[in-house]
Design an enzyme around this catalytic site. Structure first.
Site, short mmCIF file in Angstrom:
data_model
loop_
_atom_site.label_atom_id
_atom_site.label_comp_id
_atom_site.label_asym_id
_atom_site.label_seq_id
_atom_site.Cartn_x
_atom_site.Cartn_y
_atom_site.Cartn_z
N ASP A 181 0.85 -1.19 0.00
CA ASP A 181 0.00 0.00 0.00
C ASP A 181 0.89 1.25 0.00
OD1 ASP A 181 -2.94 1.05 0.57
OD2 ASP A 181 -1.58 2.21 1.84
N ASN A 189 -2.77 12.97 -3.58
CA ASN A 189 -3.85 13.40 -4.49
C ASN A 189 -4.40 14.78 -4.10
OD1 ASN A 189 -4.04 11.36 -6.41
ND2 ASN A 189 -5.32 10.08 -5.10
N HIS A 194 -5.06 14.72 -8.81
CA HIS A 194 -5.20 13.32 -9.18
C HIS A 194 -4.33 12.92 -10.37
CE1 HIS A 194 -8.42 12.06 -6.42
NE2 HIS A 194 -8.81 13.33 -6.48
N ASP A 198 -1.84 9.85 -10.36
CA ASP A 198 -1.78 8.77 -11.35
C ASP A 198 -0.35 8.52 -11.81
OD1 ASP A 198 -4.50 8.47 -11.20
OD2 ASP A 198 -4.93 9.64 -13.01
N GLU A 224 -4.69 2.28 -4.28
CA GLU A 224 -3.23 2.35 -4.21
C GLU A 224 -2.64 1.07 -3.64
OE1 GLU A 224 -4.80 4.41 -0.41
OE2 GLU A 224 -5.40 4.11 -2.50
#
Length: 303
Positions: A181, A189, A194, A198, A224
């Site tokens: 994780d 973010n 965002h 990405d 994630e």
């Protein structure tokens, strides 16, 4: 059944004559005994100057050339079966110059040098087949890959995990499972947007993929989180691999961020008395323990 009248021969001959001047078509003329009578330039380009009288179209001829015939399913074919029409007209692969050229083949009746004979017609469709295979691969990837990271998706990872579980039960072959994780990903973010989030996902997915063996499976499990399946791997070796990955990621440099991106991981070993669902639950528990302990660490049971 009525036999074709001689008047049909010129039309077939004209048809093959047209094929003779087609750049991507190889034509080999042979008689009833499969003796090669002649060949066009394309056939000579593919197979070389190997068309003297009395050379026969047979499997020994392919062996002499070092060629192998396969169909689209990559099953071996015999030349005799093709010439005798035991196999329907189809696509065949020819191993030429260390590469496979795909050809659509037909056997046609014709006239050559005023004598009835047959012609083996091979039309090069390699570019078409490459496009077909690319489309086929794209369809398969859409079903098994995560679009954003190009890692395997959750559904495919769980299918493989089920297969590995059954294999391990039968052969007592251990494997390890890891859940990874990204720490504080929501903060990334929220702070940088965002789109940048990405980019972080894609870059970390690439690092994860390169850090493991080809036999290991790396998948985006959701958000994630990543799932890693490591066949034939004991827990100590798995923990070492995940800690090495943790170190690699913590040392990455980022254009817009001063602080490093870190990961937390949970690792478990396959257990014969646990179901797939229980194994996933256990590895998620280990991940939770790593995060509660301060993140940027690996949690697993050493043996």
């Amino acid at each position: 059944m009525n036999q074709p009248s001689p008047t049909t021969w010129p039309d077939l001959h004209n048809h093959v004559s047209t094929l003779l001047v087609t750049a991507d078509t190889a034509v080999i003329f042979f008689n009833a005994g499969h003796v090669i009578l002649d060949a066009n330039d394309k056939a000579r380009q593919w197979f070389g100057e190997i068309f003297p009288q009395q050379t026969r179209l047979q499997d020994a001829w392919l062996d002499e050339l070092g060629l192998q015939l396969v169909d689209r399913g990559l099953h071996n074919l015999t030349l005799n079966a093709l010439l005798s029409r035991q196999v329907p007209d189809s696509y065949v692969g020819l191993s030429l110059a260390n590469q496979t050229r795909w050809a659509q083949w037909h056997v046609l009746a014709t006239i050559h040098q005023q004598e009835p004979c047959q012609a083996l017609v091979l039309t090069d469709v390699s570019e078409l087949m490459q496009s077909f295979h690319a489309l086929q691969q794209h369809a398969e990837d859409a079903d098994t890959r995560d679009f954003a990271t190009r890692l395997y998706n959750r559904r495919y990872a769980l299918e493989r995990l089920e297969q590995m579980h059954l294999h391990a039960k039968r052969y007592q072959s251990p494997f390890a499972i890891a859940m990874v994780d990204i720490d504080h990903f929501k903060r990334i973010n929220d702070t940088y947007g965002h789109s940048y989030g990405d980019e972080v996902l894609e870059r970390l997915a690439s690092v994860i993929q390169k850090s493991f063996r080809e036999t290991d499976l790396c998948a985006r499990f959701g958000g994630e989180e990543f799932l890693i399946l490591m066949p034939e791997t004991e827990i100590n070796a798995a923990i070492f691999s995940l800690d090495r990955l943790r170190q690699q990621i913590s040392e990455l440099k980022w254009a817009q961020m001063q602080r490093p991106v870190t990961i937390s991981s949970g690792v478990v070993r396959w257990q014969i008395n646990k179901s797939v669902e229980q194994l996933v639950f256990l590895v998620d528990q280990r991940l939770g323990t790593a995060k509660k302990a301060g993140r940027n660490q690996v949690c697993g049971d050493l043996f």
